[in-house]
Design a protein around this motif. Structure first.
Motif, mmCIF file in Angstrom:
data_model
loop_
_atom_site.group_PDB
_atom_site.id
_atom_site.type_symbol
_atom_site.label_atom_id
_atom_site.label_comp_id
_atom_site.label_asym_id
_atom_site.label_seq_id
_atom_site.Cartn_x
_atom_site.Cartn_y
_atom_site.Cartn_z
ATOM 1 N N ALA A 258 29.350 -24.763 26.206
ATOM 2 C CA ALA A 258 29.080 -23.580 25.379
ATOM 3 C C ALA A 258 28.615 -23.969 23.980
ATOM 4 N N ALA A 259 29.175 -25.044 23.432
ATOM 5 C CA ALA A 259 28.768 -25.492 22.099
ATOM 6 C C ALA A 259 27.294 -25.892 22.085
ATOM 7 N N PRO A 281 31.212 -28.258 39.468
ATOM 8 C CA PRO A 281 30.265 -27.218 39.903
ATOM 9 C C PRO A 281 30.162 -26.059 38.920
ATOM 10 N N ALA A 282 31.285 -25.618 38.380
ATOM 11 C CA ALA A 282 31.256 -24.515 37.419
ATOM 12 C C ALA A 282 30.550 -24.928 36.130
ATOM 13 N N LEU A 283 30.708 -26.174 35.731
ATOM 14 C CA LEU A 283 30.027 -26.659 34.529
ATOM 15 C C LEU A 283 28.515 -26.705 34.750
ATOM 16 N N ARG A 284 28.107 -27.133 35.929
ATOM 17 C CA ARG A 284 26.676 -27.137 36.244
ATOM 18 C C ARG A 284 26.110 -25.719 36.199
ATOM 19 N N THR A 285 26.874 -24.788 36.740
ATOM 20 C CA THR A 285 26.424 -23.397 36.742
ATOM 21 C C THR A 285 26.291 -22.865 35.320
ATOM 22 N N ALA A 286 27.290 -23.151 34.494
ATOM 23 C CA ALA A 286 27.250 -22.684 33.103
ATOM 24 C C ALA A 286 26.080 -23.294 32.349
ATOM 25 N N ALA A 287 25.831 -24.574 32.561
ATOM 26 C CA ALA A 287 24.704 -25.234 31.895
ATOM 27 C C ALA A 287 23.381 -24.639 32.366
ATOM 28 N N GLY A 288 23.280 -24.338 33.677
ATOM 29 C CA GLY A 288 22.065 -23.728 34.191
ATOM 30 C C GLY A 288 21.808 -22.356 33.612
ATOM 31 N N GLU A 289 22.877 -21.595 33.412
ATOM 32 C CA GLU A 289 22.726 -20.260 32.839
ATOM 33 C C GLU A 289 22.239 -20.315 31.397
ATOM 34 N N LEU A 290 22.575 -21.397 30.688
ATOM 35 C CA LEU A 290 22.088 -21.554 29.317
ATOM 36 C C LEU A 290 20.614 -21.953 29.284
ATOM 37 N N GLY A 291 20.114 -22.478 30.385
ATOM 38 C CA GLY A 291 18.710 -22.864 30.456
ATOM 39 C C GLY A 291 18.353 -24.027 29.556
ATOM 40 N N LEU A 292 19.315 -24.918 29.312
ATOM 41 C CA LEU A 292 19.082 -26.054 28.411
ATOM 42 C C LEU A 292 18.727 -27.305 29.193
#
Length: 433
Positions: A258-259, A281-292
């Protein structure tokens, strides 16, 4: 034994009691045996039939009977247990309790020949055999408290409420209090845990801090891995924040992801997460949602290569959830980073942050707060790399002085020698408060 007031380690036999031991992937108990033998002690091991981390008994070992084994030149007595390592409270309790019982009933041949026992108390039930040997035969023991029981049991989500929780908490509290009372000495891996035990009634003179040191043959200053940045498409000028280790709920790495979402303007700042775990897996999903494209996931790295991978980054991340129990937790990652001479970015509470501040080894920020972590990354990014390297060297000096094997093995040896001759306060030897 030698004359009054002295102990010759070469004729002092130590029984290390640890439920887990190689071939299980648990380096600390084996490291303890090696350091004690370097100090001149004779060491035997009382442990369980290997089943960690899968919960399946390793091939070649019996399920239901004790077996004498040899590991690293050590005599190792393995006693049976209920194999389990899953999320089942019943299964995990059975695993701990059956080994506590079998080590107590079947470990006497090894314990009765010892001058002193050293209990690697994780889980706390591992102390049952030592406690019984103390009461039956007067064999003294030193208790190494690795985590706080019963608190850590319930912090993992087992028995969160109801009558079973109340019974378990009462029983475990009474048992752990008994193991403290009958121990000649108690060691803890962090100052916060020492203070907590004192608050629970353990005499302060009976508790010493003995840090878990790093594997110093592997974890030391080294040249950077020449391929990591290239493989990830990073340039030598990019600023890399690296985390290496377990990706689980306790590490709260979602805060770091998130940071990064608040650092879009710093296109040269990259977060590299090395390792695996249930949260990946959840971290990958969160990173993908940020589009970074500035968050990178790397598969686990063999221990012998990890120091070089760390050296390819600019700063090392230590991350823990904002939980009361972690206030008194010193993750071994801290010692590993300091031993490698790397600067630290601590997003953790309590003792982990305090060690970084006292060493002058880097930056600290409040756990669980992506905004503050992003601000601290900005500060680290703006810091000249020469100054970052100086922070890493300051951390290395701090490690060598307080956290290294050289600093802590001597303390542990003195405690064991004093216990073997009849009491940790009988000879006036130095212990660390």
């Amino acid at each position: 034994m030698t004359g009054a007031g002295t102990v010759d380690p070469a004729v002092t036999r130590v029984a290390l009691i640890s439920q887990f031991f190689p071939p299980e992937p648990v380096p600390i108990p084996l490291g303890l045996t090696r350091c004690l033998r370097r100090q001149g002690f004779e060491v035997d091991v009382l442990t369980g039939v290997p089943n960690y981390p899968t919960g399946i008994v390793h091939a070649g070992y019996p399920h239901r009977r004790p077996v004498m084994d040899e590991v690293d030149g050590l005599r190792v007595l393995r006693t049976p247990l209920h194999p389990s390592h899953d999320r089942s409270a019943v299964g995990r309790a059975a695993n701990y309790l059956t080994w506590a019982a079998s080590s107590t009933l079947l470990g006497s041949s090894l314990l009765r020949t010892a001058d002193v026992a050293l209990v690697y108390s994780s889980p706390a039930t591992a102390a049952a055999a030592a406690l019984t040997a103390r009461l039956r035969w007067g064999i003294p023991y030193v208790l190494m408290v690795m985590d706080l029981w019963p608190d850590s049991v319930f912090a993992t989500g087992f028995l969160t409420r109801g009558p079973a929780r109340r019974v378990a908490e009462t029983t475990l509290s009474r048992f752990t209090d008994l193991t403290y009372r009958w121990a000649e000495h108690v060691t803890v891996p962090s100052p916060g845990l020492r203070d907590t035990l004192a608050a629970r009634g353990v005499p302060t003179e009976k508790v010493s801090v003995v840090y878990n040191w790093a594997d110093e043959k592997l974890m030391q200053p080294t040249e950077p891995d020449p391929h990591l940045r290239t493989r990830l498409g990073l340039s030598p000028d990019d600023f890399v924040v690296l985390y290496g280790g377990n990706h689980g709920p306790a590490q709260d790495l979602g805060v770091a992801v998130a940071a990064m979402g608040q650092l879009r303007d710093l296109t040269d700042v990259h977060l590299v997460l090395v390792g695996d775990g249930v949260s990946k897996p959840a971290l990958r999903t969160a990173a993908g949602e940020l589009g970074l494209r500035t968050i990178h996931f790397v598969d686990p790295v063999a221990p012998e290569h990890m120091a070089a991978v760390m050296a390819a980054a600019d700063i090392q991340l230590v991350c823990l959830a904002d939980e009361p129990l972690f206030q008194i937790t010193m993750p071994s990652k801290v010692q590993t980073i300091l031993a490698c001479g790397q600067p630290v970015l601590s997003c953790a509470p309590g003792d982990a942050a305090r060690a970084v501040r006292e060493a002058g080894a880097g930056f600290t920020t409040a756990p669980g707060n992506p905004q503050q972590l992003a601000q601290t990354i900005r500060l680290a990014h703006a810091t000249p790399r020469a100054q970052l390297r100086a922070m890493g060297l300051a951390g290395l000096d701090h490690y060598r002085l307080l956290m290294s094997e050289g600093a802590n093995a001597q303390v542990l040896a003195e405690l064991l020698a004093a216990a073997a001759q009849g009491g940790s306060r009988s000879n006036g030897k130095r212990v660390r408060r």
